[in-house]
Design an enzyme around this catalytic site. Structure first.
Site, PDB file in Angstrom:
ATOM      1  N   ARG A  82       1.206  -1.240   0.317  1.00 40.89           N
ATOM      2  CA  ARG A  82      -0.088  -0.144  -0.288  1.00 40.89           C
ATOM      3  C   ARG A  82       1.093   0.904  -0.104  1.00 40.89           C
ATOM      4  O   ARG A  82       0.649   2.469  -0.584  1.00 40.89           O
ATOM      5  CB  ARG A  82      -0.698   0.227   1.058  1.00 40.89           C
ATOM      6  CG  ARG A  82      -1.984  -0.564   1.510  1.00 40.89           C
ATOM      7  CD  ARG A  82      -2.952  -1.104   2.339  1.00 40.89           C
ATOM      8  NE  ARG A  82      -3.266  -2.420   2.540  1.00 40.89           N
ATOM      9  CZ  ARG A  82      -4.428  -2.486   3.328  1.00 40.89           C
ATOM     10  NH1 ARG A  82      -4.727  -1.676   4.795  1.00 40.89           N
ATOM     11  NH2 ARG A  82      -5.382  -3.282   3.772  1.00 40.89           N
ATOM     12  N   ASP A 149       4.745  -6.127 -16.713  1.00 41.49           N
ATOM     13  CA  ASP A 149       3.875  -6.733 -17.236  1.00 41.49           C
ATOM     14  C   ASP A 149       2.515  -5.975 -17.391  1.00 41.49           C
ATOM     15  O   ASP A 149       2.090  -5.149 -15.790  1.00 41.49           O
ATOM     16  CB  ASP A 149       4.086  -8.110 -16.872  1.00 41.49           C
ATOM     17  CG  ASP A 149       3.246  -9.148 -15.805  1.00 41.49           C
ATOM     18  OD1 ASP A 149       3.024  -7.720 -14.368  1.00 41.49           O
ATOM     19  OD2 ASP A 149       2.838  -8.967 -15.709  1.00 41.49           O
ATOM     20  N   GLY A 183      -1.144 -12.747 -16.233  1.00 41.85           N
ATOM     21  CA  GLY A 183      -2.445 -12.827 -15.829  1.00 41.85           C
ATOM     22  C   GLY A 183      -3.243 -13.867 -16.554  1.00 41.85           C
ATOM     23  O   GLY A 183      -3.038 -14.357 -17.238  1.00 41.85           O
ATOM     24  N   HIS A 210       4.000 -13.796 -21.093  1.00 39.32           N
ATOM     25  CA  HIS A 210       2.991 -14.955 -20.789  1.00 39.32           C
ATOM     26  C   HIS A 210       2.340 -15.338 -21.926  1.00 39.32           C
ATOM     27  O   HIS A 210       2.015 -14.759 -22.488  1.00 39.32           O
ATOM     28  CB  HIS A 210       1.932 -15.556 -19.871  1.00 39.32           C
ATOM     29  CG  HIS A 210       3.068 -14.654 -17.998  1.00 39.32           C
ATOM     30  ND1 HIS A 210       3.413 -13.537 -18.096  1.00 39.32           N
ATOM     31  CD2 HIS A 210       2.594 -15.539 -17.108  1.00 39.32           C
ATOM     32  CE1 HIS A 210       4.276 -13.956 -16.685  1.00 39.32           C
ATOM     33  NE2 HIS A 210       3.714 -14.969 -16.274  1.00 39.32           N
ATOM     34  N   GLU A 213       0.330 -21.455 -21.187  1.00 38.71           N
ATOM     35  CA  GLU A 213       0.826 -22.129 -20.238  1.00 38.71           C
ATOM     36  C   GLU A 213      -0.512 -22.673 -19.941  1.00 38.71           C
ATOM     37  O   GLU A 213      -0.771 -23.344 -19.547  1.00 38.71           O
ATOM     38  CB  GLU A 213       0.687 -20.974 -18.740  1.00 38.71           C
ATOM     39  CG  GLU A 213       0.927 -20.684 -17.180  1.00 38.71           C
ATOM     40  CD  GLU A 213       0.445 -20.239 -16.387  1.00 38.71           C
ATOM     41  OE1 GLU A 213       0.630 -18.864 -16.889  1.00 38.71           O
ATOM     42  OE2 GLU A 213       1.021 -20.226 -15.463  1.00 38.71           O
ATOM     43  N   ASP A 291       8.538 -18.739 -11.187  1.00 36.60           N
ATOM     44  CA  ASP A 291       7.353 -17.566 -11.053  1.00 36.60           C
ATOM     45  C   ASP A 291       6.668 -16.944  -9.436  1.00 36.60           C
ATOM     46  O   ASP A 291       6.696 -16.169  -9.569  1.00 36.60           O
ATOM     47  CB  ASP A 291       5.998 -19.234 -11.257  1.00 36.60           C
ATOM     48  CG  ASP A 291       5.040 -18.270 -12.625  1.00 36.60           C
ATOM     49  OD1 ASP A 291       4.598 -17.306 -12.445  1.00 36.60           O
ATOM     50  OD2 ASP A 291       3.949 -19.243 -12.478  1.00 36.60           O
TER      51      ASP A 291
HETATM   52 ZN    ZN Z   1       4.689 -16.276 -14.487  1.00 31.46          ZN
END
Ligand code: ZN
EC number: 3.5.4.40
Length: 353
Positions: A82, A149, A183, A210, A213, A291
């Site tokens: 935050r 990203d 995402g 990505h 996946e 990851d």
């Molecule tokens: Zn990843």
């Protein structure tokens, strides 16, 4: 760490070899690297959050039923970041955990949109990560670089904001080397992000989305053809398309393989079904990565042990994997040569002892 999701079952001395092996980590997320120790520290700073502060309760909290559940828990940890001080603490502590595993160089994937959307001042955010980066290099000997990203699930508004933060000369941090897309993949087609990747690439950033996946090889083709991908995050489903494997091998486009993550998110059903062997057989440059390690009950050392089991590697084979990551990294040539030489020296002295 106990109760691993994936038990690598390799000899004890191979574990010791891996623990001391100098390494590069190319696919690891900033918030996703928050260990129970770091999360409990952050949760204690923000007692109104739903996240448990006790590390044992956190271990239960981090047990996922499916990919959607994983995203839900991940976002609740995002909610703990935050203030700029939270950002700095998280970044430096992640570097400490990388350094403990002899990671000399890491490209850390950061989602700045998650923080700026929550009201953290963008300038203060950049200063916090850069301050942690410089301290980590001086105090821990670990070089950090950033990949900003786009959180795909947050739509094109997040893409615009991430691109602005990554390409505005007044904001763009010195450590930024690449541009990514994360995402969920289902329902989030890659081609819609092409204009943003075009701008990031024009600004000198490397493209590392990505892809493949949780969806098929067509997503990897989209990442290559539409987003200019130079490396692929995961790329798991590439194994289903021999032409794609051949293309990746011929163009020397690396895959960032994260075995335990693939099991945890159910992207791959069992470890024995993991396509890593098909990748290496096809001559694809495979790198081993962690990851979101604490969320998946793993770390980079464990991922190397898993790879040793799957690919039946000895010390030289493991050193070769570590050197793949050096080759696939965005380090400068001198940095690459130095780390590769360090890996060779370590391996020779280990085998001679
Ligand atoms: Zn990843």
């Amino acid at each position: 760490m106990t109760d691993r999701l994936v038990e690598p079952r390799v000899p004890r001395d191979l574990h010791a070899f891996i623990a001391g092996l100098p390494k590069a980590e190319l696919h690891v997320h900033h918030v996703g690297s928050a260990s129970p120790r770091i999360v409990s520290e952050l949760a204690a700073r923000h007692p109104d959050s739903k996240v448990p502060t006790d590390p044992e309760a956190l271990a239960d909290y981090f047990t996922f039923t499916d990919f959607a559940h994983f995203i839900e828990v991940y976002l609740s940890v995002v909610d703990l970041i935050r203030t700029p001080e939270d950002v700095r603490l998280l970044t430096y502590e992640v570097a400490r955990e990388l350094a403990r595993q002899q990671v000399r160089y890491a490209e850390l994937t950061i989602t700045p949109f998650s923080s700026t959307r929550r009201g953290i001042d963008e300038r203060a955010f950049m200063d916090a990560i850069e301050d942690a980066r410089k301290a980590a290099e001086t105090e821990l000997g670990t070089v950090l670089r950033w990949c900003f990203d786009i959180p795909g699930e947050a739509g094109l508004e997040s893409a615009e904001e991430t691109t602005r933060l990554a390409t505005d000369d007044r904001l763009r941090p010195e450590g930024l080397v690449s541009f990514g897309l994360g995402g969920p993949e289902i329902g989030v087609p890659r081609p819609q992000f092409k204009p943003y990747f075009d701008r990031a690439i024009a600004a000198g950033l490397h493209s590392v989305p990505h892809a493949g996946e949780t969806t098929g090889p067509e997503t990897v083709w989209d990442a290559l053809n539409e987003l200019g991908a130079e490396r692929i995050g995961h790329g798991t489903s590439s194994a289903r398309d021999p032409k794609l494997l051949q293309h990746l091998a011929e163009r020397r486009i690396p895959l960032e393989v994260c075995p335990t993550s693939n099991i945890a998110t159910r992207a791959v059903a069992t470890l024995d079904e993991h396509p890593i062997k098909e990748f290496t057989r096809a001559g694809v440059l495979v790198t081993i990565n962690s990851d979101d390690p604490p969320m998946f009950g793993t770390d980079l050392n464990n991922e190397y042990a898993v790879a040793a089991r799957l690919l039946e590697l000895d010390e030289r084979g493991l050193a070769g994997l570590a050197k793949n990551a050096v080759e696939a990294s965005f380090m400068d040539p001198a940095g690459k040569a130095r780390l590769a030489a360090e890996i060779d020296a370590y391996t020779s002295s280990w085998l001679a002892s």
